[in-house]
Design an enzyme around this catalytic site. Structure first.
Site, PDB file in Angstrom:
ATOM      1  N   ASP A 147       0.829  -1.205   0.000  1.00 20.81           N
ATOM      2  CA  ASP A 147       0.000   0.000   0.000  1.00 20.81           C
ATOM      3  C   ASP A 147       0.865   1.258   0.000  1.00 20.81           C
ATOM      4  O   ASP A 147       0.354   2.370  -0.100  1.00 20.81           O
ATOM      5  CB  ASP A 147      -0.989  -0.001   1.168  1.00 20.81           C
ATOM      6  CG  ASP A 147      -0.329  -0.126   2.529  1.00 20.81           C
ATOM      7  OD1 ASP A 147       0.912  -0.156   2.607  1.00 20.81           O
ATOM      8  OD2 ASP A 147      -1.071  -0.202   3.534  1.00 20.81           O
ATOM      9  N   SER A 148       2.199   1.069   0.046  1.00 16.16           N
ATOM     10  CA  SER A 148       3.130   2.176  -0.175  1.00 16.16           C
ATOM     11  C   SER A 148       2.977   2.749  -1.576  1.00 16.16           C
ATOM     12  O   SER A 148       3.510   3.828  -1.872  1.00 16.16           O
ATOM     13  CB  SER A 148       4.572   1.723   0.063  1.00 16.16           C
ATOM     14  OG  SER A 148       4.828   0.489  -0.591  1.00 16.16           O
ATOM     15  N   ASP A 191      -0.869  -6.139  -0.094  1.00 15.10           N
ATOM     16  CA  ASP A 191      -1.415  -5.505   1.103  1.00 15.10           C
ATOM     17  C   ASP A 191      -2.926  -5.338   0.997  1.00 15.10           C
ATOM     18  O   ASP A 191      -3.426  -4.852  -0.031  1.00 15.10           O
ATOM     19  CB  ASP A 191      -0.803  -4.107   1.290  1.00 15.10           C
ATOM     20  CG  ASP A 191       0.479  -4.131   2.097  1.00 15.10           C
ATOM     21  OD1 ASP A 191       0.659  -5.048   2.921  1.00 15.10           O
ATOM     22  OD2 ASP A 191       1.298  -3.216   1.911  1.00 15.10           O
ATOM     23  N   LYS A 218      -1.373  -9.486   2.855  1.00 16.49           N
ATOM     24  CA  LYS A 218      -0.708  -9.032   4.084  1.00 16.49           C
ATOM     25  C   LYS A 218      -1.615  -8.073   4.835  1.00 16.49           C
ATOM     26  O   LYS A 218      -2.247  -7.200   4.229  1.00 16.49           O
ATOM     27  CB  LYS A 218       0.627  -8.345   3.774  1.00 16.49           C
ATOM     28  CG  LYS A 218       1.378  -7.880   5.040  1.00 16.49           C
ATOM     29  CD  LYS A 218       2.811  -7.504   4.750  1.00 16.49           C
ATOM     30  CE  LYS A 218       2.951  -6.151   4.072  1.00 16.49           C
ATOM     31  NZ  LYS A 218       2.535  -5.016   4.928  1.00 16.49           N
ATOM     32  N   GLU A 230      -1.890  -5.612   8.571  1.00 12.29           N
ATOM     33  CA  GLU A 230      -1.167  -4.975   9.673  1.00 12.29           C
ATOM     34  C   GLU A 230      -1.910  -5.187  10.986  1.00 12.29           C
ATOM     35  O   GLU A 230      -3.119  -4.950  11.067  1.00 12.29           O
ATOM     36  CB  GLU A 230      -1.016  -3.472   9.422  1.00 12.29           C
ATOM     37  CG  GLU A 230      -0.136  -3.124   8.234  1.00 12.29           C
ATOM     38  CD  GLU A 230       0.033  -1.626   8.065  1.00 12.29           C
ATOM     39  OE1 GLU A 230      -0.446  -0.856   8.930  1.00 12.29           O
ATOM     40  OE2 GLU A 230       0.640  -1.217   7.063  1.00 12.29           O
ATOM     41  N   GLU A 270       8.550  -4.146  11.228  1.00 14.80           N
ATOM     42  CA  GLU A 270       9.011  -2.851  10.715  1.00 14.80           C
ATOM     43  C   GLU A 270       9.476  -1.937  11.832  1.00 14.80           C
ATOM     44  O   GLU A 270       8.753  -1.690  12.797  1.00 14.80           O
ATOM     45  CB  GLU A 270       7.901  -2.167   9.912  1.00 14.80           C
ATOM     46  CG  GLU A 270       8.323  -0.825   9.336  1.00 14.80           C
ATOM     47  CD  GLU A 270       7.369  -0.275   8.297  1.00 14.80           C
ATOM     48  OE1 GLU A 270       7.624   0.850   7.803  1.00 14.80           O
ATOM     49  OE2 GLU A 270       6.374  -0.950   7.974  1.00 14.80           O
TER      50      GLU A 270
END
Length: 275
Positions: free
Chosen positions: A55-56, A94, A124, A126, A193
């Site tokens: 999602d970056s 993501d 993925k 978070e 991270e």
């Protein structure tokens, strides 16, 4: 996922089982982001193990300040472009902010859309204990899940800063317990991270699944960076964990400046560049 999958060239594709075997034999795992066909083609050809459609993309592709604005439809678009380019790497996507938090049914629907519409190999998410219901629901459909702990950019407004996470004992203990929970729930891997290297080592030694670090020290099972950062296409971002392997920002702007000058002077195209 079976290790029997093979690419068109006959080379075995990387699967979730492959990376778990890599951890067992002590082989480090390489992971980079990619968001489009052309870049993913090069990353895959260079031998990367895992490509993360992160999602970056919200930052490096769309210019947003955070990862929060990117949508599920946009993530599927980027993931589809990457999957079409890849013949070997494991492609992980993501789940974007708002597509899985607090609603396990929505999480499952989001993950199914990514897998069906993009052809990706895993998703993925978070977070730890607070999203474990969503992880369980996704896993129940046979979709592999990679976890993500430590600095979780989708929660940036909660933290208020991009500083190193889990320096304090209470947060470090929660992260450690969340890592064990993610493993026990069925995640095939975890990204850590921006945490202290000692904590990264402790987690990697305590779980059987691969731990991929970004600013989590050298003693985890693999490393991930954002492709635009490691190639030097971005220049404003200078975290300690980033190693720039090229300075493409300078090289590309220099090349474009030369092109502009050649067009304006009439040097381009020359006789050999015309029909």
């Amino acid at each position: 996922m079976s290790t029997a999958r093979s690419s068109a060239s006959g080379e075995k594709k990387v699967t979730t089982n492959t990376v778990q075997e890599m951890k067992r034999r002590g082989e480090k795992i390489s992971m980079l982001t990619a968001y489009d066909y052309t870049m993913a083609k090069m990353v895959d050809a260079a031998g990367i193990d895992i490509i993360l459609v992160g999602d970056s993309a919200s930052n490096v592709m769309a210019g947003h300040e955070t990862t929060l604005p990117i949508t599920l439809d946009q993530m599927i678009y980027h993931a589809s472009s990457v999957v079409r380019a890849v013949s070997r790497a494991l492609v992980v996507v993501d789940l974007p902010f708002g597509s899985y938090q607090g609603d396990s049914k929505q999480a499952l629907n989001s993950a199914i859309r990514i897998m069906k519409e993009s052809g990706a190999h895993a998703v993925k998410l978070e977070g730890g204990e607070e999203i474990v219901d969503s992880i369980r629901r996704i896993l129940s459909a046979g979709i592999p899940v990679m976890g993500h702990l430590g600095l979780t950019p989708q929660s940036i407004y909660k933290f208020g800063t991009y500083t190193v996470r889990a320096r304090e004992e209470a947060e470090a203990e929660k992260l450690y317990n969340d890592a064990l929970l993610l493993e026990n729930t069925g995640c095939f891997s975890i990204v850590l991270e921006k945490i202290p290297s000692d904590l990264g080592r402790k987690v990697a030694q305590s779980v059987r699944i691969p731990v991929i670090g970004i600013g989590a020290g050298a003693d985890v099972d693999g490393q991930v960076l954002v492709i635009h950062d490691m190639l030097g296409m971005t220049y404003q971002f200078h975290p300690r964990f980033l190693r720039r392997y090229l300075n493409l920002y300078q090289e590309i702007t220099t090349a474009i400046s030369q092109y502009v000058a050649d067009v304006k002077s009439g040097d381009f195209p020359n006789e050999n560049e015309q029909y």
